[in-house]
Every structure is written in structure tokens, then in C-alpha cells.
Design an enzyme around this catalytic site. Structure first.
Site, PDB file in Angstrom:
ATOM      1  N   SER A 274      30.821  42.516  50.632  1.00  0.00           N
ATOM      2  CA  SER A 274      30.124  41.423  49.955  1.00  0.00           C
ATOM      3  C   SER A 274      28.820  41.900  49.342  1.00  0.00           C
ATOM      4  O   SER A 274      28.190  41.162  48.610  1.00  0.00           O
ATOM      5  CB  SER A 274      29.875  40.272  50.923  1.00  0.00           C
ATOM      6  OG  SER A 274      29.185  40.730  52.050  1.00  0.00           O
TER       7      SER A 274
ATOM      8  N   HIS B  29      36.245  41.481  45.880  1.00  0.00           N
ATOM      9  CA  HIS B  29      35.476  40.602  46.768  1.00  0.00           C
ATOM     10  C   HIS B  29      36.036  39.182  46.743  1.00  0.00           C
ATOM     11  O   HIS B  29      35.829  38.431  45.785  1.00  0.00           O
ATOM     12  CB  HIS B  29      33.989  40.619  46.331  1.00  0.00           C
ATOM     13  CG  HIS B  29      33.101  39.809  47.208  1.00  0.00           C
ATOM     14  ND1 HIS B  29      31.976  39.160  46.742  1.00  0.00           N
ATOM     15  CD2 HIS B  29      33.162  39.532  48.536  1.00  0.00           C
ATOM     16  CE1 HIS B  29      31.395  38.537  47.736  1.00  0.00           C
ATOM     17  NE2 HIS B  29      32.096  38.731  48.831  1.00  0.00           N
TER      18      HIS B  29
ATOM     19  N   GLU C  83      35.761  38.527  42.842  1.00  0.00           N
ATOM     20  CA  GLU C  83      34.897  39.394  42.025  1.00  0.00           C
ATOM     21  C   GLU C  83      35.524  40.779  42.039  1.00  0.00           C
ATOM     22  O   GLU C  83      35.773  41.327  43.117  1.00  0.00           O
ATOM     23  CB  GLU C  83      33.497  39.506  42.641  1.00  0.00           C
ATOM     24  CG  GLU C  83      32.554  38.400  42.276  1.00  0.00           C
ATOM     25  CD  GLU C  83      31.160  38.637  42.852  1.00  0.00           C
ATOM     26  OE1 GLU C  83      30.195  38.604  42.077  1.00  0.00           O
ATOM     27  OE2 GLU C  83      31.024  38.839  44.079  1.00  0.00           O
TER      28      GLU C  83
ATOM     29  N   ASN D  80      26.628  36.943  45.516  1.00  0.00           N
ATOM     30  CA  ASN D  80      25.590  36.907  46.548  1.00  0.00           C
ATOM     31  C   ASN D  80      24.188  37.066  45.990  1.00  0.00           C
ATOM     32  O   ASN D  80      23.219  36.674  46.635  1.00  0.00           O
ATOM     33  CB  ASN D  80      25.895  37.949  47.614  1.00  0.00           C
ATOM     34  CG  ASN D  80      27.035  37.450  48.485  1.00  0.00           C
ATOM     35  OD1 ASN D  80      27.169  36.249  48.709  1.00  0.00           O
ATOM     36  ND2 ASN D  80      27.886  38.351  48.940  1.00  0.00           N
TER      37      ASN D  80
HETATM   38  N1  CAA Z   1      41.314  28.467  56.000  1.00  0.00           N
HETATM   39  C1  CAA Z   1      42.322  27.940  55.274  1.00  0.00           C
HETATM   40  N2  CAA Z   1      42.252  26.723  54.689  1.00  0.00           N
HETATM   41  C2  CAA Z   1      41.132  26.011  54.886  1.00  0.00           C
HETATM   42  C3  CAA Z   1      40.049  26.487  55.642  1.00  0.00           C
HETATM   43  C4  CAA Z   1      40.184  27.783  56.221  1.00  0.00           C
HETATM   44  N3  CAA Z   1      39.198  28.349  56.935  1.00  0.00           N
HETATM   45  N4  CAA Z   1      39.074  25.550  55.644  1.00  0.00           N
HETATM   46  C5  CAA Z   1      39.527  24.519  54.908  1.00  0.00           C
HETATM   47  N5  CAA Z   1      40.759  24.788  54.448  1.00  0.00           N
HETATM   48  C6  CAA Z   1      41.585  23.937  53.589  1.00  0.00           C
HETATM   49  C7  CAA Z   1      41.999  22.674  54.284  1.00  0.00           C
HETATM   50  O1  CAA Z   1      43.201  22.854  54.980  1.00  0.00           O
HETATM   51  C8  CAA Z   1      42.176  21.727  53.126  1.00  0.00           C
HETATM   52  O2  CAA Z   1      43.426  21.980  52.512  1.00  0.00           O
HETATM   53  P1  CAA Z   1      44.230  20.828  51.765  1.00  0.00           P
HETATM   54  O3  CAA Z   1      43.350  20.283  50.697  1.00  0.00           O
HETATM   55  O4  CAA Z   1      45.387  21.567  51.257  1.00  0.00           O
HETATM   56  O5  CAA Z   1      44.538  19.834  52.800  1.00  0.00           O
HETATM   57  C9  CAA Z   1      41.115  22.163  52.117  1.00  0.00           C
HETATM   58  O6  CAA Z   1      40.765  23.514  52.487  1.00  0.00           O
HETATM   59  C10 CAA Z   1      39.899  21.282  52.173  1.00  0.00           C
HETATM   60  O7  CAA Z   1      39.433  21.275  53.512  1.00  0.00           O
HETATM   61  P2  CAA Z   1      38.789  20.021  54.224  1.00  0.00           P
HETATM   62  O8  CAA Z   1      39.315  18.767  53.594  1.00  0.00           O
HETATM   63  O9  CAA Z   1      38.916  20.186  55.692  1.00  0.00           O
HETATM   64  O10 CAA Z   1      37.240  20.159  53.983  1.00  0.00           O
HETATM   65  P3  CAA Z   1      36.425  20.276  52.659  1.00  0.00           P
HETATM   66  O11 CAA Z   1      36.946  19.405  51.579  1.00  0.00           O
HETATM   67  O12 CAA Z   1      35.008  20.131  53.093  1.00  0.00           O
HETATM   68  O13 CAA Z   1      36.656  21.769  52.147  1.00  0.00           O
HETATM   69  C11 CAA Z   1      35.807  23.944  52.050  1.00  0.00           C
HETATM   70  C12 CAA Z   1      36.333  22.850  52.944  1.00  0.00           C
HETATM   71  C13 CAA Z   1      36.899  24.389  51.069  1.00  0.00           C
HETATM   72  C14 CAA Z   1      35.429  25.113  52.943  1.00  0.00           C
HETATM   73  C15 CAA Z   1      34.605  23.382  51.216  1.00  0.00           C
HETATM   74  O14 CAA Z   1      33.667  22.828  52.087  1.00  0.00           O
HETATM   75  C16 CAA Z   1      33.919  24.429  50.383  1.00  0.00           C
HETATM   76  O15 CAA Z   1      34.360  24.759  49.294  1.00  0.00           O
HETATM   77  N6  CAA Z   1      32.782  24.939  50.902  1.00  0.00           N
HETATM   78  C17 CAA Z   1      32.036  26.007  50.235  1.00  0.00           C
HETATM   79  C18 CAA Z   1      32.696  27.311  50.509  1.00  0.00           C
HETATM   80  C19 CAA Z   1      31.966  28.431  49.880  1.00  0.00           C
HETATM   81  O16 CAA Z   1      30.959  28.303  49.228  1.00  0.00           O
HETATM   82  N7  CAA Z   1      32.520  29.630  50.082  1.00  0.00           N
HETATM   83  C20 CAA Z   1      31.895  30.827  49.628  1.00  0.00           C
HETATM   84  C21 CAA Z   1      31.139  31.408  50.777  1.00  0.00           C
HETATM   85  S1  CAA Z   1      30.233  32.804  50.291  1.00  0.00           S
HETATM   86  C22 CAA Z   1      31.354  34.041  50.345  1.00  0.00           C
HETATM   87  O17 CAA Z   1      32.447  33.949  50.797  1.00  0.00           O
HETATM   88  C23 CAA Z   1      30.825  35.298  49.770  1.00  0.00           C
HETATM   89  C24 CAA Z   1      30.132  36.171  50.687  1.00  0.00           C
HETATM   90  O18 CAA Z   1      30.240  37.367  50.485  1.00  0.00           O
HETATM   91  C25 CAA Z   1      29.208  35.726  51.743  1.00  0.00           C
END
Ligand code: CAA
Length: 283
Positions: free
Chosen positions: A119, A140, A152, A190
């Protein structure tokens, strides 16, 4: 070279997600980690995700079994000899990654692309420990991997156009949208995300507002799916700190200084969701 069989190194949150998405797209996956129990834990999460898809009638039980059947465990990096592509998602530590890439370079056939899901560590530096820097690239994925569409694709200084084109096509075949980025601290994701999270932490540190209030502002006012502090807990506060350190050191610019509260929480072992406590509490 056609890519049918890939190796994913690391069966944790990211590696497990990558293995799941790859197997769902029809690829054979060799899932590698240090110990069989780490792989079993990763496979259990994948099975749980697939069961949820069965319950939601998105896939049939037979399809779930077929996807799981395409993932085989491995605890030996020498198994890279039998794959067409490798993506590494081990710990975010240059020493660990260098050791893995040296071993992969020896094991994998000439021309096999070695990708890293890092990352924030420099792709160019990872590539330099191998005899094939033109075939080393950043791939990424975002967390949670099965849900987030972005990959990415990061070109190190020596990455060839052919390597880039292959990985771009592979990401699309895995149902993701690749975005081309050149090697620079934090890439795009990031470099933009973490300073926002760090600033949110400064708001709490300086008593501007509570964590709940900061998150509400960004969710309700900016339509972010998670507030920045919930997201920090989700990423892991140790990972957030490590990325801020990379930005701070890489750009030598004080605007990237990690908030002292972030350092203090990491020292306390408050690492977010994975430790049960961060800006919020987790059962
Ligand atoms: N694994 C698999 N599927 C998952 C999951 C997981 N850990 N968490 C949630 N889901 C799925 C759920 O099953 C659900 O699927 P369906 O729509 O098919 O039913 C869907 O995602 C939506 O989940 P929820 O309804 O439970 O909850 P939500 O609407 O709040 O969505 C989320 C959850 C997708 C995580 C949303 O909150 C989100 O987009 N959050 C931001 C995530 C983000 O910014 N990620 C980037 C992080 S930074 C990174 O990764 C880079 C780095 O290097 C640090």
C-alpha cells in the site's frame, strides 16, 4: 504468456480477498502463507463470503464449491515454479518483502510477472532485489477486496510496457478497474486518503470534536460511506501510522507529520478493529 494459474502470497485480509476474486474469475490460485493454519483461516473467510453469496442467490452451492476447489494451499515459495503470475500480499515490511521477492525470483519461470499489493512501499526498491525488475509491478487492491472496484497498477522505474499491459488486462479479467500510477510515496490512494485521516485525528487531538462528530460530518456532509476514523480503525491504526511515516519520509514535508495521538494509540496497542479498540470499540 497466458495467465491461468497464479500464486497469492499472504492469506490475510488482502491476500485472502485477492485469492477469492481471482478464483471467482476462473483462475487457479495457489494460496501461500507461512503456516497451514494461516491459510485455513483465510479459506474460512472466503468460504463465509461465498456462503453469503449463496444465501443471496447470487451463486449456486456448486459454484461456491468450484471456486473453493480452485484454491490450493502452499507453504513453500518454491511452488511459484508452477504458476504464471505472482501477487504478494505479505506484511508491509521491506525486509520481509525483499526476502520473498528474492525467493520468488529464483523459483518463478523467466518472464513470470511478480506483483506486490504493497500500500505504500516503493515498487522500484522491491524490483531492485530481483533479476527481472522489468517484470515487477505494484497491484494495489482496496479493502474489502471483493467489494471495492479499484486496483492501482503501479509502475516501478523499470517496469516494462508489456508487464503493465498484462497486469492491466488481468485486473480487468478479475472484474476490477485498473488505474495507472507511477511509483511515488503513497501512490494516489494513500497520498490522498491518509492525510485526510491524519487531519481527522488532529481534530480529535486538538479537542475540536469527538470521533463520532468528525465521522458524522464526513458521512453526512461528504457522503463518505464510512467516517475517516471508522475507516482508520478498519485499515488498522498501525498501518495508518506506517503509511504516514512513508509519506513524511518520502516527501520530507512536515505536512505529512503523523498526529501524536495516532502514535500514542499505536503504542497503547489500540490498533482499531483488529485489536478490539481504536477510535471506537469493537466486540
Ligand atoms: N468482505 C466481503 N464483502 C464485504 C465485506 C468484507 N470484508 N464487508 C462488506 N462486504 C459486502 C457486504 O456483504 C455487502 O454485500 P451486498 O451488497 O452484496 O449485500 C456490501 O459489502 C455492503 O456491506 P454492508 O451493507 O454490510 O455495509 P456498507 O454498505 O457499510 O458497506 C463497505 C461496507 C463496502 C466496507 C463500505 O462501508 C465502504 O465502502 N467503506 C469504505 C471502504 C474503503 O474506503 N476502503 C478503502 C480502504 S483503504 C485501502 O484499502 C487502501 C490501503 O492501502 C490502506
Amino acid at each position: 504468456m497466458a495467465i491461468n494459474r497464479i500464486m497469492v502470497i499472504g492469506a490475510g485480509q488482502m491476500g485472502g480477498g485477492i485469492a477469492q476474486v481471482a478464483a471467482q474469475s476462473g483462475l487457479e490460485v495457489v494460496l501461500n502463507d507461512l503456516k497451514p493454519e494461516f491459510i485455513h483461516r483465510g479459506l474460512a473467510v472466503i468460504a463465509k463470503n461465498l456462503s453469503r453469496s449463496v444465501e443471496k442467490e447470487r451463486i449456486a452451492v456448486a459454484e461456491k464449491e468450484a471456486i473453493l476447489g480452485r484454491i490450493v494451499p502452499s507453504t513453500d515459495l518454491a511452488d511459484a515454479a508452477a504458476v504464471d503470475f505472482v501477487v504478494e500480499a505479505a506484511s508491509e515490511n521491506m525486509e520481509i518483502k525483499s526476502g520473498i521477492f528474492r525467493a520468488l525470483d529464483k523459483a518463478a519461470r523467466p518472464g513470470v510477472i511478480l506483483a506486490t499489493n504493497t500500500s505504500s512501499l516503493p515498487i522500484t526498491e522491491v524490483a531492485a532485489v530481483t533479476s527481472r525488475p522489468g517484470s515487477v509491478i505494484g497491484m494495489h487492491f482496496m479493502n474489502p477486496v471483493p467489494v471495492m472496484p479499484l486496483v492501482e497498477v503501479i509502475r516501478g522505474i523499470a517496469t516494462t510496457d508489456a508487464t503493465f499491459a498484462t497486469v492491466d488486462a488481468l485486473a480487468r479479467a478479475m472484474g476490477k478497474t485498473p488505474v495507472e500510477v507511477n511509483d511515488a510515496p503513497g501512490f494516489i490512494s494513500n497520498r490522498v486518503l491518509l492525510p485526510m485521516i491524519n487531519e481527522a485525528i488532529f481534530c480529535v487531538y486538538e479537542g475540536v470534536a469527538t470521533p463520532e462528530a468528525v465521522d458524522q460530518v464526513m458521512k453526512l456532509g461528504m457522503n463518505h460511506p464510512m467516517g475517516p476514523l471508522t475507516l482508520a480503525d478498519f485499515i488498522g491504526l498501525d498501518t495508518c501510522l506506517a503509511i504516514m511515516e512513508v509519506l513524511h519520509e518520502g516527501f520530507a514535508d512536515s505536512k505529512y507529520r503523523p498526529c501524536p495521538l495516532l502514535r500514542k494509540m499505536v503504542k497503547a496497542g489500540w490498533l482499531g478493529k483488529k485489536s478490539g479498540k481504536g477510535f471506537f470499540e469493537y466486540a
